[in-house]
Write a protein that holds these residues in place. Structure first.
Motif, PDB file in Angstrom:
ATOM      1  N   VAL A  45       0.850  -1.190   0.000  1.00 44.22           N
ATOM      2  CA  VAL A  45       0.000   0.000   0.000  1.00 44.22           C
ATOM      3  C   VAL A  45       0.886   1.240   0.000  1.00 44.22           C
ATOM      4  O   VAL A  45       2.099   1.157   0.122  1.00 44.22           O
ATOM      5  N   GLY A  46       0.244   2.409  -0.116  1.00 45.93           N
ATOM      6  CA  GLY A  46       0.978   3.661  -0.034  1.00 45.93           C
ATOM      7  C   GLY A  46       0.628   4.606  -1.168  1.00 45.93           C
ATOM      8  O   GLY A  46      -0.045   4.241  -2.140  1.00 45.93           O
ATOM      9  N   PHE A  47       1.079   5.826  -1.035  1.00 44.83           N
ATOM     10  CA  PHE A  47       0.809   6.851  -2.043  1.00 44.83           C
ATOM     11  C   PHE A  47       1.345   6.441  -3.409  1.00 44.83           C
ATOM     12  O   PHE A  47       0.627   6.496  -4.415  1.00 44.83           O
ATOM     13  N   ASP A  48       2.615   6.037  -3.468  1.00 47.30           N
ATOM     14  CA  ASP A  48       3.203   5.659  -4.752  1.00 47.30           C
ATOM     15  C   ASP A  48       2.549   4.418  -5.336  1.00 47.30           C
ATOM     16  O   ASP A  48       2.407   4.295  -6.558  1.00 47.30           O
ATOM     17  N   VAL A  49       2.163   3.480  -4.485  1.00 51.17           N
ATOM     18  CA  VAL A  49       1.492   2.264  -4.958  1.00 51.17           C
ATOM     19  C   VAL A  49       0.177   2.629  -5.642  1.00 51.17           C
ATOM     20  O   VAL A  49      -0.131   2.138  -6.743  1.00 51.17           O
ATOM     21  N   GLU A  50      -0.596   3.500  -5.018  1.00 49.51           N
ATOM     22  CA  GLU A  50      -1.882   3.888  -5.600  1.00 49.51           C
ATOM     23  C   GLU A  50      -1.702   4.761  -6.838  1.00 49.51           C
ATOM     24  O   GLU A  50      -2.455   4.632  -7.819  1.00 49.51           O
ATOM     25  N   LEU A  51      -0.706   5.653  -6.801  1.00 48.07           N
ATOM     26  CA  LEU A  51      -0.479   6.530  -7.952  1.00 48.07           C
ATOM     27  C   LEU A  51      -0.009   5.723  -9.157  1.00 48.07           C
ATOM     28  O   LEU A  51      -0.500   5.913 -10.276  1.00 48.07           O
ATOM     29  N   ALA A  52       0.932   4.809  -8.937  1.00 51.36           N
ATOM     30  CA  ALA A  52       1.432   3.977 -10.033  1.00 51.36           C
ATOM     31  C   ALA A  52       0.311   3.109 -10.610  1.00 51.36           C
ATOM     32  O   ALA A  52       0.206   2.947 -11.835  1.00 51.36           O
ATOM     33  N   THR A  53      -0.525   2.569  -9.735  1.00 50.47           N
ATOM     34  CA  THR A  53      -1.654   1.743 -10.186  1.00 50.47           C
ATOM     35  C   THR A  53      -2.591   2.562 -11.068  1.00 50.47           C
ATOM     36  O   THR A  53      -3.045   2.093 -12.127  1.00 50.47           O
ATOM     37  N   ALA A  54      -2.862   3.793 -10.646  1.00 45.97           N
ATOM     38  CA  ALA A  54      -3.738   4.670 -11.428  1.00 45.97           C
ATOM     39  C   ALA A  54      -3.111   5.011 -12.771  1.00 45.97           C
ATOM     40  O   ALA A  54      -3.808   5.062 -13.800  1.00 45.97           O
ATOM     41  N   VAL A  55      -1.802   5.229 -12.784  1.00 43.62           N
ATOM     42  CA  VAL A  55      -1.095   5.539 -14.030  1.00 43.62           C
ATOM     43  C   VAL A  55      -1.227   4.393 -15.030  1.00 43.62           C
ATOM     44  O   VAL A  55      -1.609   4.586 -16.192  1.00 43.62           O
ATOM     45  N   PHE A  56      -0.938   3.181 -14.594  1.00 39.89           N
ATOM     46  CA  PHE A  56      -0.943   2.057 -15.533  1.00 39.89           C
ATOM     47  C   PHE A  56      -2.336   1.510 -15.821  1.00 39.89           C
ATOM     48  O   PHE A  56      -2.539   0.817 -16.830  1.00 39.89           O
ATOM     49  N   ASP A  57      -3.307   1.861 -14.974  1.00 35.71           N
ATOM     50  CA  ASP A  57      -4.698   1.550 -15.305  1.00 35.71           C
ATOM     51  C   ASP A  57      -5.113   2.301 -16.574  1.00 35.71           C
ATOM     52  O   ASP A  57      -5.968   1.824 -17.337  1.00 35.71           O
ATOM     53  N   GLN A  58      -4.494   3.462 -16.790  1.00 36.23           N
ATOM     54  CA  GLN A  58      -4.781   4.257 -17.991  1.00 36.23           C
ATOM     55  C   GLN A  58      -4.442   3.478 -19.259  1.00 36.23           C
ATOM     56  O   GLN A  58      -5.009   3.730 -20.320  1.00 36.23           O
ATOM     57  N   TYR A  59      -3.488   2.539 -19.124  1.00 35.44           N
ATOM     58  CA  TYR A  59      -3.006   1.803 -20.295  1.00 35.44           C
ATOM     59  C   TYR A  59      -3.334   0.307 -20.237  1.00 35.44           C
ATOM     60  O   TYR A  59      -2.864  -0.464 -21.076  1.00 35.44           O
ATOM     61  N   GLY A  60      -4.133  -0.084 -19.248  1.00 35.64           N
ATOM     62  CA  GLY A  60      -4.517  -1.489 -19.136  1.00 35.64           C
ATOM     63  C   GLY A  60      -3.360  -2.399 -18.763  1.00 35.64           C
ATOM     64  O   GLY A  60      -3.345  -3.573 -19.140  1.00 35.64           O
ATOM     65  N   ILE A  61      -2.395  -1.859 -18.015  1.00 36.96           N
ATOM     66  CA  ILE A  61      -1.195  -2.618 -17.623  1.00 36.96           C
ATOM     67  C   ILE A  61      -1.211  -2.858 -16.112  1.00 36.96           C
ATOM     68  O   ILE A  61      -1.434  -1.927 -15.337  1.00 36.96           O
ATOM     69  N   SER A  62      -0.987  -4.099 -15.703  1.00 32.94           N
ATOM     70  CA  SER A  62      -0.938  -4.427 -14.273  1.00 32.94           C
ATOM     71  C   SER A  62       0.505  -4.346 -13.780  1.00 32.94           C
ATOM     72  O   SER A  62       1.456  -4.466 -14.564  1.00 32.94           O
ATOM     73  N   ILE A  63       0.658  -4.180 -12.473  1.00 28.96           N
ATOM     74  CA  ILE A  63       1.986  -3.986 -11.876  1.00 28.96           C
ATOM     75  C   ILE A  63       2.392  -5.184 -11.042  1.00 28.96           C
ATOM     76  O   ILE A  63       1.623  -5.678 -10.215  1.00 28.96           O
ATOM     77  N   ASN A  64       3.614  -5.624 -11.245  1.00 34.12           N
ATOM     78  CA  ASN A  64       4.250  -6.602 -10.373  1.00 34.12           C
ATOM     79  C   ASN A  64       5.177  -5.817  -9.453  1.00 34.12           C
ATOM     80  O   ASN A  64       6.207  -5.298  -9.887  1.00 34.12           O
ATOM     81  N   TRP A  65       4.806  -5.700  -8.166  1.00 38.38           N
ATOM     82  CA  TRP A  65       5.619  -4.952  -7.220  1.00 38.38           C
ATOM     83  C   TRP A  65       6.744  -5.849  -6.685  1.00 38.38           C
ATOM     84  O   TRP A  65       6.476  -6.908  -6.128  1.00 38.38           O
ATOM     85  N   GLN A  66       7.989  -5.410  -6.876  1.00 38.68           N
ATOM     86  CA  GLN A  66       9.147  -6.214  -6.509  1.00 38.68           C
ATOM     87  C   GLN A  66       9.967  -5.524  -5.415  1.00 38.68           C
ATOM     88  O   GLN A  66      10.644  -4.525  -5.681  1.00 38.68           O
ATOM     89  N   PRO A  67       9.908  -6.027  -4.165  1.00 34.42           N
ATOM     90  CA  PRO A  67      10.747  -5.453  -3.106  1.00 34.42           C
ATOM     91  C   PRO A  67      12.226  -5.650  -3.460  1.00 34.42           C
ATOM     92  O   PRO A  67      12.628  -6.709  -3.922  1.00 34.42           O
ATOM     93  N   ILE A  68      13.027  -4.597  -3.256  1.00 33.11           N
ATOM     94  CA  ILE A  68      14.449  -4.656  -3.581  1.00 33.11           C
ATOM     95  C   ILE A  68      15.289  -4.054  -2.468  1.00 33.11           C
ATOM     96  O   ILE A  68      14.773  -3.337  -1.603  1.00 33.11           O
ATOM     97  N   ASP A  69      16.577  -4.370  -2.494  1.00 34.70           N
ATOM     98  CA  ASP A  69      17.552  -3.705  -1.634  1.00 34.70           C
ATOM     99  C   ASP A  69      17.742  -2.304  -2.206  1.00 34.70           C
ATOM    100  O   ASP A  69      18.232  -2.139  -3.324  1.00 34.70           O
TER     101      ASP A  69
END
Length: 278
Positions: free
Chosen positions: A64-88
């Motif tokens: 969750v979070g601001f960036d998670v929701e913003l990124a989801t909204a951005v790619f919803d515009q293009y019909g693209i789903s997000i794979n969230w990858q935790p990284i170092d």
């Protein structure tokens, strides 16, 4: 001899496949990949899953979070789903340019040093590095950090600026350096336990964390003396179309009022930069 030839033949095929895969990976990271994202309908975003309130894992295990929701909204515009990858977070640019992730999106400050490694989107939110101290420590200003122990997250913009730019804070703290932590959570635990005297941290993180913990009144949030920063999305330099699409979506989401809706949910105000609004 027959079996030896078979084994050698298989080994040769595997080696060829490996080389082909490497060649394909290098090609993918050196070319504009927008058509691939559109066709496959998915994109992988690397983030630090402890960076509240930008992008983090909540108690239920959900991202969750601001960036998670913003990124989801951005790619919803293009019909693209997000794979969230935790990284170092200290290896974020390496993960991006090796092709393990397609974007860095998690309170990622756009700096000149980072622009040499990645292509940034328009800035969408401003930020500031602050010094957090316990009120009980008596440290109420940068000047009070003389011979005190400072903490910072490894790979963070705050640590990078602290190391690269001469500042009063660096001149004052013990050994003119900062103890590095993998996450801000670890650093805050040490601050609470008096193992460090001050923590250099993003203002957005400090405000949210201290409020959520109900301990805001027990801590000082001090301007650390650095210039204001802006958050952007980091892509490989070849992914110019991807960045153009993100910038376009920012403007569209703001015009629709969706950007403001997400912003008000997480910050209680409109945090959009002029670039997004215009």
């Amino acid at each position: 001899m027959k079996w030896k030839k078979i084994i050698l033949g298989v080994a040769g095929l595997l080696a060829a496949a490996s080389l082909a895969a490497c060649g394909s990976s290098e090609k993918a990271t050196s070319q504009d990949q927008w058509s691939t994202y559109e066709t496959e309908k998915t994109i992988t975003i690397g983030f630090d899953k402890t960076f509240v309130p930008m992008g983090f894992e909540d108690k239920s295990g959900e991202y969750v979070g601001f960036d998670v929701e913003l990124a989801t909204a951005v790619f919803d515009q293009y019909g693209i789903s997000i794979n969230w990858q935790p990284i170092d977070w200290d290896l974020k640019e390496t993960e991006l340019n090796n092709g393990n992730i397609d974007l860095i999106w998690n309170g990622y400050t756009a700096t000149d040093e980072r622009r040499e490694k990645v292509l940034f989107s328009d800035s969408y939110m401003d930020n500031l590095q602050v010094l957090v101290t316990k009120k009980s420590s008596g440290i109420a200003s940068v000047a009070d950090m003389t011979d005190k122990i400072l903490g910072a997250q490894a790979g963070s913009s705050g640590y990078s600026v602290f190391e690269s730019q001469p500042t009063i804070l660096k001149d004052l703290v013990k050994d003119n350096t900062a103890t590095q932590y993998s996450t801000f959570n670890e650093a805050l635990i040490d601050l609470k336990s008096d193992r460090i005297d001050g923590l250099l941290i993003d203002r957005v993180y400090a405000n949210y964390y201290l409020q959520q913990e109900g301990i805001m009144a027990d801590y000082n949030i001090i301007d650390a003396g650095f210039e204001a920063e802006s958050f952007g999305v980091g892509a490989r330099k070849a992914d110019k179309t991807l960045v153009e699409k993100i910038n376009q979506a920012f403007a569209e989401l703001y015009a629709q009022g969706k950007f403001q809706e997400i912003s008000n949910k997480w910050f209680g105000e409109d945090v959009a930069t002029k670039e997004v609004k215009e």
